[in-house]
Scaffold this motif. Structure first.
Motif, PDB file in Angstrom:
ATOM      1  N   VAL A  51      30.533  11.255  24.623  1.00  0.00           N
ATOM      2  CA  VAL A  51      30.143  12.402  25.829  1.00  0.00           C
ATOM      3  C   VAL A  51      30.683  13.930  25.286  1.00  0.00           C
ATOM      4  CG1 VAL A  51      31.226  11.234  27.513  1.00  0.00           C
ATOM      5  CG2 VAL A  51      32.991  12.978  26.609  1.00  0.00           C
ATOM      6  N   GLY A  52      29.851  14.681  26.109  1.00  0.00           N
ATOM      7  CA  GLY A  52      29.940  16.524  25.856  1.00  0.00           C
ATOM      8  C   GLY A  52      30.740  16.896  26.110  1.00  0.00           C
TER       9      GLY A  52
ATOM     10  N   ASN B 291      28.282  16.563  33.335  1.00  0.00           N
ATOM     11  CA  ASN B 291      26.955  15.670  34.574  1.00  0.00           C
ATOM     12  C   ASN B 291      28.074  13.529  34.628  1.00  0.00           C
ATOM     13  OD1 ASN B 291      24.948  16.024  35.349  1.00  0.00           O
ATOM     14  ND2 ASN B 291      23.501  15.271  33.810  1.00  0.00           N
ATOM     15  N   ILE B 292      29.264  14.463  34.013  1.00  0.00           N
ATOM     16  CA  ILE B 292      29.673  12.928  34.219  1.00  0.00           C
ATOM     17  C   ILE B 292      31.112  12.748  35.129  1.00  0.00           C
ATOM     18  CG2 ILE B 292      29.085  11.417  32.120  1.00  0.00           C
ATOM     19  CD1 ILE B 292      31.249  12.402  30.914  1.00  0.00           C
TER      20      ILE B 292
ATOM     21  N   ILE C 205      31.691  14.585  21.264  1.00  0.00           N
ATOM     22  CA  ILE C 205      31.258  15.712  20.596  1.00  0.00           C
ATOM     23  C   ILE C 205      31.257  17.160  21.177  1.00  0.00           C
ATOM     24  CG2 ILE C 205      29.107  16.273  19.548  1.00  0.00           C
ATOM     25  CD1 ILE C 205      27.870  13.593  20.160  1.00  0.00           C
TER      26      ILE C 205
ATOM     27  N   ALA D  48      25.226  19.408  17.536  1.00  0.00           N
ATOM     28  CA  ALA D  48      24.931  18.470  18.889  1.00  0.00           C
ATOM     29  C   ALA D  48      26.066  19.409  19.850  1.00  0.00           C
ATOM     30  CB  ALA D  48      24.739  17.376  19.173  1.00  0.00           C
TER      31      ALA D  48
ATOM     32  N   ILE E 233      23.967  26.286  32.145  1.00  0.00           N
ATOM     33  CA  ILE E 233      23.415  25.496  32.153  1.00  0.00           C
ATOM     34  C   ILE E 233      25.104  24.780  31.005  1.00  0.00           C
ATOM     35  CG2 ILE E 233      22.806  22.739  32.076  1.00  0.00           C
ATOM     36  CD1 ILE E 233      20.221  23.842  32.177  1.00  0.00           C
ATOM     37  N   PRO E 234      26.146  24.155  31.450  1.00  0.00           N
ATOM     38  CA  PRO E 234      27.251  24.603  31.570  1.00  0.00           C
ATOM     39  C   PRO E 234      27.460  22.862  30.320  1.00  0.00           C
ATOM     40  CG  PRO E 234      27.322  24.456  33.217  1.00  0.00           C
ATOM     41  CD  PRO E 234      26.210  24.208  33.205  1.00  0.00           C
ATOM     42  N   GLY E 235      26.240  22.602  29.482  1.00  0.00           N
ATOM     43  CA  GLY E 235      26.963  21.186  29.225  1.00  0.00           C
ATOM     44  C   GLY E 235      26.745  21.691  26.987  1.00  0.00           C
TER      45      GLY E 235
ATOM     46  N   MET F 241      19.220  14.757  25.240  1.00  0.00           N
ATOM     47  CA  MET F 241      18.822  13.402  25.417  1.00  0.00           C
ATOM     48  C   MET F 241      18.558  13.238  27.100  1.00  0.00           C
ATOM     49  SD  MET F 241      20.823  10.977  27.423  1.00  0.00           S
ATOM     50  CE  MET F 241      22.092  11.424  28.510  1.00  0.00           C
ATOM     51  N   MET F 242      18.942  13.962  27.940  1.00  0.00           N
ATOM     52  CA  MET F 242      18.193  14.042  29.106  1.00  0.00           C
ATOM     53  C   MET F 242      16.818  15.222  29.400  1.00  0.00           C
ATOM     54  SD  MET F 242      20.000  16.552  31.791  1.00  0.00           S
ATOM     55  CE  MET F 242      20.080  15.797  33.010  1.00  0.00           C
TER      56      MET F 242
ATOM     57  N   GLY G 229      17.343  21.245  31.730  1.00  0.00           N
ATOM     58  CA  GLY G 229      16.618  22.916  31.884  1.00  0.00           C
ATOM     59  C   GLY G 229      16.851  23.104  33.652  1.00  0.00           C
ATOM     60  N   SER G 230      16.263  24.295  33.634  1.00  0.00           N
ATOM     61  CA  SER G 230      16.057  24.733  34.879  1.00  0.00           C
ATOM     62  C   SER G 230      14.721  25.643  34.893  1.00  0.00           C
ATOM     63  CB  SER G 230      17.392  25.704  35.187  1.00  0.00           C
ATOM     64  OG  SER G 230      16.705  27.125  34.281  1.00  0.00           O
TER      65      SER G 230
ATOM     66  N   ARG H 111      21.418  32.512  39.411  1.00  0.00           N
ATOM     67  CA  ARG H 111      23.098  31.323  39.392  1.00  0.00           C
ATOM     68  C   ARG H 111      24.201  31.481  40.173  1.00  0.00           C
ATOM     69  NH1 ARG H 111      20.910  26.612  36.259  1.00  0.00           N
ATOM     70  NH2 ARG H 111      23.036  26.133  36.017  1.00  0.00           N
TER      71      ARG H 111
ATOM     72  N   ASN I 182      32.451  20.902  40.154  1.00  0.00           N
ATOM     73  CA  ASN I 182      31.368  20.752  40.406  1.00  0.00           C
ATOM     74  C   ASN I 182      30.634  20.190  38.747  1.00  0.00           C
ATOM     75  OD1 ASN I 182      29.024  22.313  39.699  1.00  0.00           O
ATOM     76  ND2 ASN I 182      30.390  24.065  40.130  1.00  0.00           N
TER      77      ASN I 182
ATOM     78  N   VAL J 222      28.085   2.974  32.005  1.00  0.00           N
ATOM     79  CA  VAL J 222      27.764   4.171  32.578  1.00  0.00           C
ATOM     80  C   VAL J 222      26.740   3.693  33.093  1.00  0.00           C
ATOM     81  CG1 VAL J 222      26.403   6.494  31.641  1.00  0.00           C
ATOM     82  CG2 VAL J 222      28.013   5.494  30.072  1.00  0.00           C
TER      83      VAL J 222
HETATM   84  C1  LIG Z   1      27.477  24.002  37.148  1.00  0.00           C
HETATM   85  C2  LIG Z   1      26.827  23.291  36.591  1.00  0.00           C
HETATM   86  C3  LIG Z   1      24.803  23.444  36.404  1.00  0.00           C
HETATM   87  C4  LIG Z   1      24.577  23.097  35.851  1.00  0.00           C
HETATM   88  N1  LIG Z   1      23.038  23.000  35.906  1.00  0.00           N
HETATM   89  C5  LIG Z   1      22.201  21.923  35.631  1.00  0.00           C
HETATM   90  C6  LIG Z   1      20.787  22.354  35.026  1.00  0.00           C
HETATM   91  O1  LIG Z   1      19.968  23.768  35.775  1.00  0.00           O
HETATM   92  N2  LIG Z   1      19.709  21.621  34.712  1.00  0.00           N
HETATM   93  C7  LIG Z   1      20.373  20.636  33.575  1.00  0.00           C
HETATM   94  O2  LIG Z   1      19.032  19.833  33.116  1.00  0.00           O
HETATM   95  N3  LIG Z   1      21.795  20.277  34.546  1.00  0.00           N
HETATM   96  C8  LIG Z   1      22.146  20.966  34.671  1.00  0.00           C
HETATM   97  N4  LIG Z   1      24.016  20.838  34.904  1.00  0.00           N
HETATM   98  C9  LIG Z   1      24.735  19.764  34.063  1.00  0.00           C
HETATM   99  C10 LIG Z   1      24.708  19.350  32.809  1.00  0.00           C
HETATM  100  O3  LIG Z   1      25.576  20.133  32.676  1.00  0.00           O
HETATM  101  C11 LIG Z   1      23.510  19.096  32.078  1.00  0.00           C
HETATM  102  O4  LIG Z   1      23.190  17.576  32.191  1.00  0.00           O
HETATM  103  C12 LIG Z   1      23.915  18.799  30.737  1.00  0.00           C
HETATM  104  O5  LIG Z   1      23.272  19.195  29.311  1.00  0.00           O
HETATM  105  C13 LIG Z   1      25.010  17.479  30.177  1.00  0.00           C
HETATM  106  O6  LIG Z   1      25.762  18.324  28.803  1.00  0.00           O
HETATM  107  P1  LIG Z   1      27.113  17.719  28.462  1.00  0.00           P
HETATM  108  O7  LIG Z   1      26.720  17.447  26.921  1.00  0.00           O
HETATM  109  O8  LIG Z   1      27.792  18.164  29.765  1.00  0.00           O
HETATM  110  O9  LIG Z   1      27.271  16.225  28.952  1.00  0.00           O
HETATM  111  P2  LIG Z   1      28.030  14.778  29.205  1.00  0.00           P
HETATM  112  O10 LIG Z   1      28.583  15.848  30.718  1.00  0.00           O
HETATM  113  O11 LIG Z   1      29.478  15.247  28.711  1.00  0.00           O
HETATM  114  O12 LIG Z   1      27.463  13.971  29.654  1.00  0.00           O
HETATM  115  C14 LIG Z   1      26.161  13.571  30.132  1.00  0.00           C
HETATM  116  C15 LIG Z   1      26.011  11.822  30.047  1.00  0.00           C
HETATM  117  O13 LIG Z   1      24.778  12.371  28.563  1.00  0.00           O
HETATM  118  C16 LIG Z   1      25.736  11.765  27.373  1.00  0.00           C
HETATM  119  N5  LIG Z   1      25.550  12.080  25.803  1.00  0.00           N
HETATM  120  C17 LIG Z   1      26.197  13.489  25.765  1.00  0.00           C
HETATM  121  N6  LIG Z   1      26.353  14.147  24.601  1.00  0.00           N
HETATM  122  C18 LIG Z   1      25.425  13.219  24.028  1.00  0.00           C
HETATM  123  C19 LIG Z   1      24.815  13.103  22.535  1.00  0.00           C
HETATM  124  N7  LIG Z   1      25.061  13.796  21.442  1.00  0.00           N
HETATM  125  N8  LIG Z   1      24.198  11.960  22.292  1.00  0.00           N
HETATM  126  C20 LIG Z   1      23.278  10.998  23.598  1.00  0.00           C
HETATM  127  N9  LIG Z   1      24.367  11.100  24.465  1.00  0.00           N
HETATM  128  C21 LIG Z   1      24.851  11.972  24.468  1.00  0.00           C
HETATM  129  C22 LIG Z   1      27.106  10.969  28.310  1.00  0.00           C
HETATM  130  O14 LIG Z   1      27.248   9.779  27.324  1.00  0.00           O
HETATM  131  C23 LIG Z   1      26.149  10.859  29.175  1.00  0.00           C
HETATM  132  O15 LIG Z   1      26.150   9.453  29.766  1.00  0.00           O
HETATM  133  C24 LIG Z   1      24.931  21.930  35.944  1.00  0.00           C
HETATM  134  C25 LIG Z   1      26.367  21.397  35.429  1.00  0.00           C
HETATM  135  C26 LIG Z   1      27.157  21.706  35.771  1.00  0.00           C
HETATM  136  C27 LIG Z   1      28.366  21.904  35.811  1.00  0.00           C
END
Ligand SMILES: Cc1cc2nc3c(=O)[nH]c(=O)nc-3n(C[C@H](O)[C@H](O)[C@H](O)COP(=O)(O)OP(=O)(O)OC[C@H]3O[C@@H](n4cnc5c(N)ncnc54)[C@H](O)[C@@H]3O)c2cc1C
Length: 308
Positions: free
Chosen positions: A47-48, A52-53, A67, A85, A110-112, A119-120, A123-124, A195, A205, A293
């Motif tokens: 996870v990151g 998004n989980i 990570i 990453a 985007i707080p990730g 990976m997914m 973007g926005s 935003r 959230n 997952v």
């Molecule tokens: C307030 C808020 C606003 C958001 N707005 C947006 C938006 O505008 N657009 C958008 O696209 N998303 C948005 N998101 C969702 C999220 O932030 C993104 O999807 C982000 O890219 C997820 O990254 P993470 O590191 O938090 O992943 P995690 O939540 O930790 O993981 C999500 C998934 O990715 C996998 N993963 C994590 N890291 C890796 C890696 N290094 N390699 C392969 N797989 C991995 C995990 O196994 C899991 O399946 C938002 C979230 C929040 C809380």
């Protein structure tokens, strides 16, 4: 850390406990950890930032490989950039802006981590990070390395072959446009202001819960509008609520359990389907105690059956 509280690792701040959480400090360290774990019978999950989980209230009976900031090195050779990453996306976008590298401003809020975003194809404003990506390197869940070009990643709306194949992103090369930092900074500020106005900020959230579907969009509009029309904006189950600010965000009012979030996801999905004929799929992923997952709406349907 052993017997870790999963509420620290997911932005909904819900979930039980994980057997072990490790945070390797190098790309090689992630590969070695995964290769080692592949030889055990422990479930493993990467996870990151957990934005998004949804962890399960019963916890995760395995090893969570996180990570994060320990894996956030950057190499700049404008207009090319190589990044690890674990770098936090808002920080990465701000650094690019300061150097006049244009293309990822849409992701400023985007707080990730960057790995989760790539990976997914996150973007926005209908954009995704994939359009600036040149090559992605990482490994599979057994620690075996790979390198994929932009074409091989086949980035699509909120998806890629990296996601389809369960690959772990460890670093990536990007190519950006060059531009004046001043106007880019102004763009980013206006995106952030918009935003902050539209999305809940102070309550835990995971962003938008349901994915937008182009067919549904044409007929009904985006998920938020469909949920609002179904009368579910502001609807609460236990400590989980469809945000009164943006119906497609589910917020934790303070004492939510993951089960409350699953119940609300199921209620929203079935009600919108009854009213519109469209099934909305969840972008957010649920992590089962055994490490499975899957999109949270699938876990939500199972939860509804088991608790009926
Ligand atoms: C307030 C808020 C606003 C958001 N707005 C947006 C938006 O505008 N657009 C958008 O696209 N998303 C948005 N998101 C969702 C999220 O932030 C993104 O999807 C982000 O890219 C997820 O990254 P993470 O590191 O938090 O992943 P995690 O939540 O930790 O993981 C999500 C998934 O990715 C996998 N993963 C994590 N890291 C890796 C890696 N290094 N390699 C392969 N797989 C991995 C995990 O196994 C899991 O399946 C938002 C979230 C929040 C809380």
């Amino acid at each position: 850390m052993a017997d870790a509280d999963l509420r620290q690792y997911g932005r909904w701040r819900t979930g039980g406990r994980a057997r072990l959480v490790v945070e390797p400090g190098s790309v090689g360290g992630v590969r070695a950890t995964l290769a080692y774990l592949a030889g055990t019978d422990l479930p493993r999950l990467v996870v990151g930032d957990g934005s998004n989980i949804l962890f399960d209230d019963r916890g995760f009976d395995g090893v969570l490989v996180r990570i994060g900031p320990r894996l956030s090195a950057l190499r700049l050779n404008a207009p090319y950039v190589t990044a690890e990453a674990g770098i936090w996306v808002p920080r990465f976008v701000r650094l690019l802006g300061q150097r006049g590298l244009k293309g990822l401003e849409h992701a400023i809020g985007i707080p990730g981590t960057l790995g989760g975003l790539v990976m997914m194809n996150g973007g926005s404003r209908r954009q995704g990070v994939g359009s600036s990506t040149v090559e992605v390197r990482g490994c599979d869940m057994n620690g075996v390395p790979f390198a994929r070009s932009q074409a091989d990643c086949a980035f699509r709306y909120r998806g890629s072959t990296l996601q389809d194949d369960g690959l772990i992103v460890l670093e990536a090369d990007f190519r950006f446009e060059t531009a004046e930092p001043g106007p880019m900074r102004r763009d980013m500020i206006s995106i952030m202001v918009e935003r902050r106005r539209k999305f809940p900020k102070s309550q835990p959230n995971c962003g938008s819960v349901f994915l937008s579907d182009p067919r549904m969009y044409k007929v009904v509009g985006p998920p938020g509008a469909a949920i609002e029309r179904a009368g579910l904006k502001g609807r609460r189950i236990g400590g989980a609520q469809s945000s009164p600010l943006h119906a497609n965000f589910i917020v934790n009012l303070g004492d939510a359990r993951s089960a409350d979030i699953l119940s609300l996801i199921h209620l929203i999905r079935t009600t919108v389907h009854d009213q519109t004929g469209f099934w909305m799929d969840a972008e957010v992923r649920h992590i089962a105690p055994n490490g499975t997952v899957r999109p949270a709406h699938e876990a939500a349907a199972e939860h509804a059956l088991l608790t009926a």
